[in-house]
Enzyme design. Structure first.
Site, mmCIF file in Angstrom:
data_model
loop_
_atom_site.group_PDB
_atom_site.id
_atom_site.type_symbol
_atom_site.label_atom_id
_atom_site.label_comp_id
_atom_site.label_asym_id
_atom_site.label_seq_id
_atom_site.Cartn_x
_atom_site.Cartn_y
_atom_site.Cartn_z
ATOM 1 N N PHE A 260 36.381 31.366 42.820
ATOM 2 C CA PHE A 260 37.223 30.401 43.527
ATOM 3 C C PHE A 260 36.786 30.449 44.978
ATOM 4 O O PHE A 260 37.169 31.358 45.715
ATOM 5 C CB PHE A 260 38.683 30.836 43.369
ATOM 6 C CG PHE A 260 39.666 29.779 43.758
ATOM 7 C CD1 PHE A 260 39.901 28.696 42.932
ATOM 8 C CD2 PHE A 260 40.353 29.859 44.961
ATOM 9 C CE1 PHE A 260 40.809 27.714 43.280
ATOM 10 C CE2 PHE A 260 41.267 28.877 45.316
ATOM 11 C CZ PHE A 260 41.490 27.805 44.480
ATOM 12 N N GLU A 261 35.946 29.523 45.401
ATOM 13 C CA GLU A 261 35.351 29.592 46.733
ATOM 14 C C GLU A 261 35.340 28.217 47.384
ATOM 15 O O GLU A 261 35.473 27.201 46.708
ATOM 16 C CB GLU A 261 33.917 30.139 46.641
ATOM 17 C CG GLU A 261 33.814 31.548 46.068
ATOM 18 C CD GLU A 261 34.438 32.622 46.964
ATOM 19 O OE1 GLU A 261 34.723 32.347 48.135
ATOM 20 O OE2 GLU A 261 34.652 33.756 46.469
ATOM 21 N N TYR B 72 49.303 52.704 46.010
ATOM 22 C CA TYR B 72 48.499 52.044 44.967
ATOM 23 C C TYR B 72 48.987 52.409 43.559
ATOM 24 O O TYR B 72 49.702 51.636 42.929
ATOM 25 C CB TYR B 72 47.002 52.372 45.153
ATOM 26 C CG TYR B 72 46.142 51.337 44.456
ATOM 27 C CD1 TYR B 72 45.415 50.395 45.167
ATOM 28 C CD2 TYR B 72 46.095 51.263 43.060
ATOM 29 C CE1 TYR B 72 44.665 49.425 44.519
ATOM 30 C CE2 TYR B 72 45.346 50.301 42.405
ATOM 31 C CZ TYR B 72 44.627 49.393 43.140
ATOM 32 O OH TYR B 72 43.902 48.425 42.498
ATOM 33 N N LYS C 147 47.611 47.591 37.065
ATOM 34 C CA LYS C 147 46.441 48.246 36.464
ATOM 35 C C LYS C 147 46.827 48.984 35.177
ATOM 36 O O LYS C 147 46.023 49.088 34.249
ATOM 37 C CB LYS C 147 45.788 49.213 37.465
ATOM 38 C CG LYS C 147 45.165 48.515 38.690
ATOM 39 C CD LYS C 147 44.121 47.472 38.301
ATOM 40 C CE LYS C 147 43.347 46.933 39.484
ATOM 41 N NZ LYS C 147 42.510 45.766 39.155
ATOM 42 N N ALA D 62 32.689 36.366 40.225
ATOM 43 C CA ALA D 62 31.288 36.766 40.428
ATOM 44 C C ALA D 62 30.756 36.512 41.829
ATOM 45 O O ALA D 62 29.577 36.724 42.079
ATOM 46 C CB ALA D 62 30.405 36.023 39.422
ATOM 47 N N ALA E 207 40.276 30.040 37.669
ATOM 48 C CA ALA E 207 40.095 30.650 36.340
ATOM 49 C C ALA E 207 41.391 30.683 35.532
ATOM 50 O O ALA E 207 41.372 30.918 34.325
ATOM 51 C CB ALA E 207 39.559 32.065 36.504
ATOM 52 N N VAL F 180 35.148 48.691 50.695
ATOM 53 C CA VAL F 180 35.582 47.537 51.491
ATOM 54 C C VAL F 180 35.165 46.256 50.782
ATOM 55 O O VAL F 180 33.976 46.029 50.554
ATOM 56 C CB VAL F 180 34.912 47.568 52.886
ATOM 57 C CG1 VAL F 180 35.268 46.328 53.685
ATOM 58 C CG2 VAL F 180 35.309 48.818 53.636
ATOM 59 N N LEU G 267 38.473 39.565 38.630
ATOM 60 C CA LEU G 267 39.250 38.699 39.533
ATOM 61 C C LEU G 267 40.128 39.552 40.430
ATOM 62 O O LEU G 267 40.695 40.553 39.988
ATOM 63 C CB LEU G 267 40.159 37.762 38.745
ATOM 64 C CG LEU G 267 39.526 36.707 37.844
ATOM 65 C CD1 LEU G 267 40.621 35.825 37.239
ATOM 66 C CD2 LEU G 267 38.528 35.858 38.608
ATOM 67 N N ALA G 268 40.255 39.145 41.686
ATOM 68 C CA ALA G 268 41.259 39.733 42.571
ATOM 69 C C ALA G 268 41.887 38.562 43.311
ATOM 70 O O ALA G 268 41.186 37.794 43.964
ATOM 71 C CB ALA G 268 40.623 40.706 43.547
HETATM 72 P P1 NAI Z 1 36.808 40.418 45.788
HETATM 73 O O1 NAI Z 1 37.884 39.793 46.582
HETATM 74 O O2 NAI Z 1 35.567 40.826 46.466
HETATM 75 O O3 NAI Z 1 36.404 39.442 44.570
HETATM 76 C C1 NAI Z 1 37.357 38.704 43.853
HETATM 77 C C2 NAI Z 1 36.673 37.625 43.057
HETATM 78 O O4 NAI Z 1 37.679 36.893 42.329
HETATM 79 C C3 NAI Z 1 35.936 36.586 43.913
HETATM 80 O O5 NAI Z 1 34.742 36.217 43.256
HETATM 81 C C4 NAI Z 1 36.895 35.397 43.922
HETATM 82 O O6 NAI Z 1 36.263 34.135 44.126
HETATM 83 C C5 NAI Z 1 37.453 35.502 42.505
HETATM 84 N N1 NAI Z 1 38.719 34.785 42.307
HETATM 85 C C6 NAI Z 1 39.898 35.008 42.921
HETATM 86 N N2 NAI Z 1 40.832 34.133 42.460
HETATM 87 C C7 NAI Z 1 40.219 33.367 41.532
HETATM 88 C C8 NAI Z 1 40.645 32.287 40.705
HETATM 89 N N3 NAI Z 1 41.900 31.841 40.719
HETATM 90 N N4 NAI Z 1 39.738 31.721 39.882
HETATM 91 C C9 NAI Z 1 38.441 32.135 39.860
HETATM 92 N N5 NAI Z 1 37.997 33.160 40.607
HETATM 93 C C10 NAI Z 1 38.869 33.765 41.432
HETATM 94 O O7 NAI Z 1 37.490 41.670 45.038
HETATM 95 P P2 NAI Z 1 36.974 43.067 44.467
HETATM 96 O O8 NAI Z 1 37.437 44.129 45.360
HETATM 97 O O9 NAI Z 1 35.565 42.994 44.045
HETATM 98 O O10 NAI Z 1 37.908 43.185 43.170
HETATM 99 C C11 NAI Z 1 37.467 42.909 41.857
HETATM 100 C C12 NAI Z 1 38.176 43.865 40.898
HETATM 101 O O11 NAI Z 1 37.764 45.200 41.200
HETATM 102 C C13 NAI Z 1 39.705 43.827 41.014
HETATM 103 O O12 NAI Z 1 40.262 43.962 39.740
HETATM 104 C C14 NAI Z 1 40.000 45.066 41.839
HETATM 105 O O13 NAI Z 1 41.292 45.580 41.613
HETATM 106 C C15 NAI Z 1 38.928 46.009 41.286
HETATM 107 N N6 NAI Z 1 38.669 47.180 42.137
HETATM 108 C C16 NAI Z 1 38.436 47.046 43.485
HETATM 109 C C17 NAI Z 1 38.257 48.159 44.267
HETATM 110 C C18 NAI Z 1 38.017 48.071 45.737
HETATM 111 O O14 NAI Z 1 38.127 49.090 46.425
HETATM 112 N N7 NAI Z 1 37.646 46.933 46.264
HETATM 113 C C19 NAI Z 1 38.283 49.529 43.670
HETATM 114 C C20 NAI Z 1 38.445 49.533 42.247
HETATM 115 C C21 NAI Z 1 38.664 48.400 41.519
#
Ligand code: NAI
Length: 383
Positions: free
Chosen positions: A74-75, A236, A245, A49, A112, A275, A140-141
């Site tokens: 995870f921050e 991808y 996915k 989040a 998590a 981005v 999560l990513a």
């Molecule tokens: P992001 O990097 O902005 O956010 C990832 C979140 O996961 C962060 O809040 C981070 O603190 C948390 N996190 C990571 N490891 C963790 C852990 N071990 N424990 C707890 N929290 C953890 O990534 P984004 O891009 O928002 O990705 C979120 C989802 O959206 C992913 O499944 C991604 O594949 C999907 N997505 C992203 C797209 C993109 O273009 N950015 C497009 C379509 C889907």
């Protein structure tokens, strides 16, 4: 005065806390300008989040749906050594803004994937969320997770499958497009990436909460995914991330069955390419992002994470009878995949070179988003 961004490759090593707060404030404003039907979900658990799509979901949940949120991430907090991560400051800002409006927005920072952390989260649900949640968002990513049995770190590998990939990748540190060749993933790398970014962990979270009777009747869960146009498939959809996915999609069906017993369901939400901290990490994806930004902005259909999430909970009806495709997927990538958008994107990509990409594509827009993610370049009006 703002501190200056320190960028290594595609990673920002610092952030601007006041700018992070401003970015959150702008997203809240966008949500408050939109309207949402009266939401049945009052307690929402969001995994991931603190940034990107999860952060946007949290902001819609609190300020649009007026729900209580439990926000996992995870921050890194600030210390003598540095500013801490942008996500840490996003968490603080969201919580403070929510509390000003009498809303519950609890941050829980930790891994998590760890059993101890999950137990703590269940205790918070019992204590602060009337012992139940109505919606779980899985956003999560990450590049790695511990193996649930051995505890050893499993790492994902973002690679093509079967064929090598050759193309350009965006280096934000040097503001350059560089040639890249990626060798195909080994079978072990494919398995590991599926383990890290696939659906197993999502399923386990929901199952554990169900076993502890912490899910309301009608409970729903959604995970975020990406498919993309053919032009990106080699890196991808047909690569290791795509396999993960597809695994997520299989788990959606399993979760949907599991939740049917209590009148609930599970959905996969296919988002648009944007981005984020995670996406800039995908080798070879930068040129597509820059071309897509250029075309979608020109056609007046560009959205950021917050606009996508507003659309999920309004037009796409995520909490009532969601609009889906024939595979039950909620498609927020519908505008990205329009023929009129993709036709122009392909043409631009055919012309792009390391010499002309800054002017031909929306390099400035992508760089701006990257800086904004870390709170930079947002405070000029108040400096
Ligand atoms: P992001 O990097 O902005 O956010 C990832 C979140 O996961 C962060 O809040 C981070 O603190 C948390 N996190 C990571 N490891 C963790 C852990 N071990 N424990 C707890 N929290 C953890 O990534 P984004 O891009 O928002 O990705 C979120 C989802 O959206 C992913 O499944 C991604 O594949 C999907 N997505 C992203 C797209 C993109 O273009 N950015 C497009 C379509 C889907």
């Amino acid at each position: 005065m703002e501190n200056q961004p320190v960028i290594q490759g595609v990673i920002a090593k610092n952030c601007q806390p006041e700018g992070c707060r401003e970015a959150v404030r702008q997203q809240i404003n966008a949500v408050q300008r939109s309207s949402f039907a009266n939401a049945p979900a009052k307690n929402i658990l969001i995994l991931g989040a603190s940034s990107g799509f999860g952060l946007a979901t949290r902001i819609v949940a609190n300020f649009g749906l007026l729900a209580n949120t439990l926000n996992l991430s995870f921050e890194k907090p600030p210390s003598e050594k540095g500013t801490g991560s942008a996500g840490w400051h996003n968490n603080q800002a969201c919580q403070a803004f929510a509390e000003e409006q009498g809303l519950t927005s609890i941050n829980k920072v930790g891994d998590a994937f760890s059993a101890e952390f999950r137990k703590e989260v269940r205790e918070i649900i019992k204590e602060h969320f009337d012992g139940h949640i109505d919606l779980l968002i899985y956003s999560l990513a990450t590049g790695g997770r511990p193996d649930p049995e051995s505890g050893e770190l499993i790492r994902s590998a973002i690679k093509p499958i079967d064929e090598p990939y050759q193309g350009y990748t965006l280096d934000l540190e040097h503001e350059a497009l560089q040639s890249v060749t990626l060798q195909p993933a080994t079978p072990a790398e494919i398995t590991d990436t599926v383990k890290v970014m696939g659906g197993e962990d999502w399923y386990n979270w929901v199952q554990e909460l169900q076993e502890e009777h912490l899910l309301s009747n009608g409970f729903r869960t959604m995970a975020y995914s990406y498919i993309g146009p053919e032009i990106t498939h080699a890196i991808y959809h047909h690569g290791t991330l795509g396999r993960a996915k597809q695994d997520l999609q299989q788990y959606t069906d399993r979760l949907n069955e599991l939740l049917a017993i209590q009148g609930g369901g599970a959905w996969l939400v296919v988002c648009k390419a944007l981005v984020t901290k995670a996406s800039v990490f995908i080798p070879g994806f930068g040129p597509y992002l820059m071309a897509l930004y250029k075309v979608m902005k020109q056609q007046g259909v560009h959205e950021g994470c917050i606009e996508q999430m507003i659309r999920l909970f309004s037009e796409k009806n995520a909490l009532a009878n969601p609009t889906t495709d024939d595979q039950r997927m909620i498609r927020l990538d519908d505008w990205e995949l329009r023929g009129s958008v993709q036709g122009e994107v392909s043409e631009l990509l055919q012309q792009a070179t390391p010499e002309n990409f800054r002017t031909l594509l929306d390099y400035d827009g992508v760089r701006q988003d990257f800086l904004n993610l870390n709170g930079f370049d947002l405070m000029s009006a108040t400096e």
